[in-house]
Structures are given as structure tokens and as C-alpha cells.
Enzyme design. Structure first.
Site, mmCIF file in Angstrom:
data_model
loop_
_atom_site.group_PDB
_atom_site.id
_atom_site.type_symbol
_atom_site.label_atom_id
_atom_site.label_comp_id
_atom_site.label_asym_id
_atom_site.label_seq_id
_atom_site.Cartn_x
_atom_site.Cartn_y
_atom_site.Cartn_z
ATOM 1 N N LYS A 91 0.746 -1.280 -0.115
ATOM 2 C CA LYS A 91 0.147 0.135 0.095
ATOM 3 C C LYS A 91 0.897 1.224 0.144
ATOM 4 O O LYS A 91 2.210 1.173 0.457
ATOM 5 C CB LYS A 91 -0.843 0.010 1.275
ATOM 6 C CG LYS A 91 -2.086 -1.170 1.255
ATOM 7 C CD LYS A 91 -2.847 -0.668 2.331
ATOM 8 C CE LYS A 91 -3.901 -1.753 2.473
ATOM 9 N NZ LYS A 91 -4.852 -1.626 1.574
ATOM 10 N N ARG A 131 -9.983 -11.718 1.615
ATOM 11 C CA ARG A 131 -11.098 -12.561 1.229
ATOM 12 C C ARG A 131 -10.263 -14.123 1.252
ATOM 13 O O ARG A 131 -10.843 -15.153 1.316
ATOM 14 C CB ARG A 131 -11.407 -12.398 -0.346
ATOM 15 C CG ARG A 131 -10.272 -12.173 -1.159
ATOM 16 C CD ARG A 131 -10.478 -11.310 -2.405
ATOM 17 N NE ARG A 131 -10.714 -9.895 -2.306
ATOM 18 C CZ ARG A 131 -10.982 -9.025 -3.242
ATOM 19 N NH1 ARG A 131 -11.044 -9.350 -4.380
ATOM 20 N NH2 ARG A 131 -10.966 -7.673 -2.772
HETATM 21 N N1 BES Z 1 -8.166 -3.957 3.998
HETATM 22 C C1 BES Z 1 -8.409 -3.524 2.773
HETATM 23 C C2 BES Z 1 -9.526 -2.574 2.606
HETATM 24 C C3 BES Z 1 -9.864 -1.219 3.101
HETATM 25 C C4 BES Z 1 -9.152 -0.169 2.292
HETATM 26 C C5 BES Z 1 -10.513 -1.380 4.188
HETATM 27 C C6 BES Z 1 -9.429 0.987 2.565
HETATM 28 C C7 BES Z 1 -10.349 0.163 4.672
HETATM 29 C C8 BES Z 1 -9.792 1.251 3.996
HETATM 30 C C9 BES Z 1 -8.295 -4.713 1.979
HETATM 31 O O1 BES Z 1 -7.543 -5.742 2.616
HETATM 32 C C10 BES Z 1 -7.609 -4.270 0.685
HETATM 33 O O2 BES Z 1 -6.522 -3.924 0.675
HETATM 34 N N2 BES Z 1 -8.476 -4.347 -0.201
HETATM 35 C C11 BES Z 1 -8.236 -4.100 -1.823
HETATM 36 C C12 BES Z 1 -8.482 -5.056 -2.707
HETATM 37 C C13 BES Z 1 -8.133 -4.865 -4.180
HETATM 38 C C14 BES Z 1 -6.491 -5.288 -4.119
HETATM 39 C C15 BES Z 1 -8.748 -5.914 -5.041
HETATM 40 C C16 BES Z 1 -8.490 -2.632 -1.887
HETATM 41 O O3 BES Z 1 -9.801 -2.363 -1.570
HETATM 42 O O4 BES Z 1 -7.970 -1.904 -2.767
HETATM 43 MN MN MN Z 2 -5.470 -5.475 1.763
#
Ligand code: BES
Ligand code: MN
Ligand code: ZN
Length: 493
Positions: A272, A346
Site C-alpha cells: 500500500k 478474502r
Molecule cells: N483492508 C483493505 C480494504 C480497505 C481499504 C479497508 C481502505 C479500509 C480502507 C483490503 O485488504 C484491501 O486492501 N482491499 C483491496 C482489494 C483490491 C486489491 C482488489 C482494495 O480495496 O484496494
Molecule cells: Mn489489503
């Protein structure tokens, strides 16, 4: 803050330094309101109209110091409704805070809205708890201004007394559950790891009908929960799948609730960006909500058979981490190609969803900060809901409406499964497109929930804000479970 009931109409000034009196716009004030003449005089003197969001403080009303009276503007009598009620309470809190009152009495009877006593008390306590929440564990200087505030409610008869008392008791249990869940979420990720959560739960959750256990890495590995375990491969902290079994009803199949408990989500090798990454300590909010829900349900001694699972792990980076391109075998035997290591929630959930098949559940609800897309689609006040069962989702929505919290259903169109097609494995863990991320994530999970009725709640937008954890969606689920047991939904689901 303490909540008390005041039975006698006379003499409340001896015990309370401040009375909150509701004044309607252009309304004739009834004689029985305390210190009638004095109040009328002051209202005239200051030309107080009783408009909403206004107030008038009458100081030292008995010529005794620190015995004040706050007149709160309620607007037009005809227009009063539940939202105005909430506004009045919020306004009164502002004044209490500003002038530092410690003993306050409310005359709720005077606000005539079509809501039960429980609704009024629950919402007042909800507002006060939200405004006075403090997480000062890591502050050397503690400064809890609200600790010794006493709120009194005047009741006019025995029936009201009993209802108010019950309402206070129940609301305080609910908001204690929300508080301990928020505290857990707000705890920093160097402290709040899977083991910490497990210890916390063992300390805080006690009930003769509760059994707490957990699956460690070894056990999960022997079962074949490789997708779950793969997320934790880059971490020095242990993964733990914590189970809380609360069986207070031998005559029903269990309801299973599962929470995503990623105690920190770096994104893994699909790292991230650093801006806001610190907020990924909240990626265990789903698990924390399970903790809060079971605390509340057990303290209220609800006659239900409930299994809560906190799927705890940490998504970190080292030479052993998941890599984009890796293929892993899930507990369901499906092979998953990991396209993005940041779609880790997931991977954890799919194995837990398969694992709980063995309980032959009545239905399953999972709660997860799963997709940033959900925050984009619904903002930070509305939870996302996707389900393979229309009745289950509509009962969840109805429960949320009862307590004025928001959950909105998004379609689980199987069309979008095509985005998860993999060339070399059974499915991919995410799509190449950024569009429809919440639905695609739920489509992914739906591969693993074919054997039972299931609802998925995405709390990525709602679980926290700039002030920290919000405790979402605990109230909705608690309300839903209570409704279920009261047979409200029992016939339908
Ligand atoms: N924990 C994150 C989702 C999230 C993002 C929660 C922002 C709260 C605030 C999750 O694990 C994630 O990173 N999801 C990705 C999925 C993508 C890579 C398909 C996302 O939402 O960017
Ligand atoms: Mn994530
Ligand atoms: Zn995550």
C-alpha cells in the site's frame, strides 16, 4: 457518566444543579413547570422564542448558587419528531459540556414523540457515549472530564420507572460492548496482534454458556487452511482463528458470525502507499465487532445459539510473504491465483467460510473491512451488504432501520464472477479492473458459501473515521439477533 432515575417531582433541585426544560416555540408554558413565574419572566426578558438549537440558561434559580435551569428550544410543537428529539439532546449535551454541569435532570415526558421509552433512553445514552468516548490508555496525562457527571430522568409513575430502569440497563450493556470493541480497534498494531486479541477475549468474555477456543497455525495447516495461513507468512506474529461459542439455546442450529481480524494490513508485496497506511490497524474491526456482539448478547443473556469467529492474522512483508502470481490451495480444495497480495481479507475469509460448513449453520454473517471500493461507493456512514439470501438481507436492513443506522444492499450478480477467471488456477483472488470492487470481492466469497444462507457486511468505509473506531456495525447485528430470537424473523429465515 452515571444514569439515574428521579421519582419525585418536588425537590429535584436539592439533588440536581441543573434541570433541562423543553420549551416549544410560541407555546404556552404550563403552570406545573418549576418556578413558573421566574421562568416566564426570564423568557420575556430575553425574548426567548424556543426555536430549535437555541437555549436560555437561568442561573441560580432558587437564589442558591449552582442551581440552574436550562431552557432548550424544541421548535414548533407540531413539528416535533424523532430527529428533532435527537437534536434537542445533542444541543443539551453541548451546554452541559460548556458549563461543566455535573448533576442534570431531564424531563423526557414533555417531549411527545411516537417512540417508546426504550428508544429515548437508548438514543440519549448513544449520543452521550459517542460524545464522551475517550481512549487515553497511551496518554500520560489523563483528563476525563465526564467521569462524574450524573444524568437523571424524571419519571411520573411506577410503570415508567420500571421501563426506564430496564432501558438504562440494556443500553449500558450495549454501549459497554461497543466501547470495548472500539478500544480494541484503537489499540496500536504493535500491541494488538492475534495473541493479544485472544487474551483480551479470555479476560473480558465470561458466561457459563460460553466456550472460547482457537486454532493455531499448526492446526489450521493440518486442516488445509492454506489461504488463511498464506496471508500471515510474512509476519513474525502468529495467526489465530479464535472461536467463541455461546450456546444458550439447545433447540436451534447455530448462527455463525465471522469477523476479519487483520491486525495490520501493509498490502504485502503489493504494498500500500504510505499515506494513511497507519489506519490499517483498523483492518481487524470486523473481528472486534464480533467481540462486542458476543459480549452484549451474553451479558443480555439472549437465548440464542451463536458462534463467533475472529479470523486474526497480519499481512506483512518478508522473504516468505505471498507473492503476486502464487497459487494456493484453499480448504475447499479450490486453487486460487493470488493476483494482488493486498486482497488478503478474502483469502482469510474463504477458508473460514468453508470451515464453518461443519456447524451446519442456520445462516452465516461475515463482517469485514474488505474493499476500499465500498468506502468509495457508500461513504463512511453506510455499511455495505451482499447476500445470497434475500430474506436474510432484508431482515438485516429492517433491523438497521429500527435503530437508525445504515446498511445498503449491493447486488451479488454472478455475472461479475467472470472477472475472477484464472488462466491457470480455479479462480483469481481479485480482478484486473478497479470497478465494482465490493461486488467482485463478494462474488469471490460466494464461491465458498454455497452450502448455507449467507450475508456479507463490508465495513471498510464505516468502521473508523478520523476520531478512531466507530463500533460499526455492532448495533445492527445485535438488534437483528434480538429480533430473530423474539421470533420476529424466525419464521422467515
Ligand atoms: N483492508 C483493505 C480494504 C480497505 C481499504 C479497508 C481502505 C479500509 C480502507 C483490503 O485488504 C484491501 O486492501 N482491499 C483491496 C482489494 C483490491 C486489491 C482488489 C482494495 O480495496 O484496494
Ligand atoms: Mn489489503
Ligand atoms: Zn485488508
Amino acid at each position: 457518566m452515571k444514569y439515574k432515575i428521579f421519582k419525585k417531582k418536588k425537590n429535584y433541585y436539592k439533588k440536581n444543579e441543573c434541570a433541562i426544560i423543553n420549551i416549544y416555540e410560541n407555546d404556552k408554558i404550563k403552570k406545573n413547570i418549576l418556578k413558573y413565574n421566574l421562568i416566564l419572566k426570564e423568557i420575556k426578558k430575553y425574548n426567548f422564542k424556543g426555536k430549535i438549537n437555541t437555549h436560555l440558561i437561568i442561573k441560580d434559580i432558587n437564589s442558591v448558587k449552582k442551581e440552574d435551569c436550562i431552557l432548550i428550544g424544541c421548535g414548533k410543537k407540531k413539528k416535533i419528531n424523532k430527529n428533532i428529539f435527537l437534536k434537542i439532546i445533542k444541543n443539551s449535551f453541548k451546554i452541559i459540556k460548556k458549563y461543566n454541569y455535573k448533576n442534570i435532570i431531564y424531563f423526557l415526558n414533555k417531549i411527545k414523540i411516537k417512540k417508546k421509552i426504550y428508544w429515548k433512553i437508548f438514543n440519549i445514552i448513544k449520543i452521550f457515549k459517542k460524545k464522551t468516548y475517550l481512549f487515553d490508555k497511551f496518554k500520560n496525562k489523563k483528563n476525563n472530564k465526564y467521569k462524574d457527571i450524573k444524568i437523571n430522568f424524571l419519571v411520573k409513575n411506577k410503570r415508567e420507572y420500571i421501563l426506564t430502569k430496564k432501558a438504562i440497563k440494556k443500553s449500558l450493556i450495549i454501549f459497554k460492548g461497543i466501547k470495548i470493541s472500539k478500544n480494541l480497534c484503537n489499540t496500536p498494531p504493535n500491541i494488538c496482534n492475534s495473541t493479544y486479541i485472544y487474551k483480551k477475549i479470555n479476560n473480558k468474555i465470561r458466561h457459563p454458556k460460553i466456550k472460547i477456543s482457537c486454532l493455531d497455525k499448526k492446526k489450521m495447516s493440518s486442516l488445509g487452511m492454506n489461504a488463511y495461513l498464506s496471508v500471515n507468512k510474512g509476519s513474525y506474529n502468529k495467526p489465530l482463528m479464535i472461536q467463541i461459542k455461546y450456546n444458550n439455546n439447545k433447540n436451534m442450529k447455530p448462527i455463525v458470525i465471522i469477523g476479519k481480524g487483520v491486525t495490520f494490513d501493509t498490502g504485502g508485496i503489493s504494498l500500500k502507499t504510505s499515506q494513511n497506511m497507519y489506519k490499517m490497524k483498523y483492518d481487524m474491526s470486523g473481528a472486534a465487532s464480533i467481540y462486542g456482539i458476543i459480549y452484549i448478547i451474553s451479558k443480555l443473556n439472549i437465548k440464542i445459539n451463536l458462534i463467533g469467529i475472529l479470523a486474526c492474522a497480519e499481512n506483512m512483508i518478508n522473504g516468505n510473504s505471498n507473492k503476486p502470481g502464487d497459487i494456493i490451495k484453499t480448504l475447499s480444495k479450490k486453487n486460487i491465483e493470488i493476483i494482488n497480495t493486498d486482497a488478503e481479507g478474502r483469502l482469510i475469509l474463504c477458508d473460514v467460510l468453508t470451515y464453518v460448513e461443519k456447524y451446519d449453520p442456520k445462516f452465516v454473517i461475515d463482517i469485514a473491512t474488505l474493499t476500499g471500493s465500498c468506502a468509495i461507493a457508500l461513504g463512511n456512514k453506510i455499511n455495505g451488504l451482499l447476500s445470497n439470501n434475500k430474506k436474510l438481507s432484508s431482515c438485516l436492513i429492517k433491523s438497521s432501520l429500527e435503530i437508525e443506522e445504515n446498511i445498503h444492499e449491493l447486488p451479488l450478480f454472478s455475472q461479475y464472477k467472470k472477472y475472477l477467471k484464472s488462466n491457470i488456477a480455479d479462480i483469481k483472488n481479485c480482478s484486473n479492473t478497479i470497478y465494482g470492487g465490493t461486488i467482485i470481492a463478494a462474488c469471490f466469497l460466494s464461491y465458498f458459501t454455497k452450502k448455507y444462507k449467507w450475508a456479507h457486511i463490508d465495513i471498510a468505509g464505516t468502521a473508523y473515521n478520523n476520531n478512531g473506531s466507530t463500533g460499526q456495525p455492532i448495533n445492527i447485528i445485535v438488534q437483528f439477533l434480538i429480533n430473530y430470537i423474539k421470533k420476529k424473523w424466525k419464521k422467515i429465515i
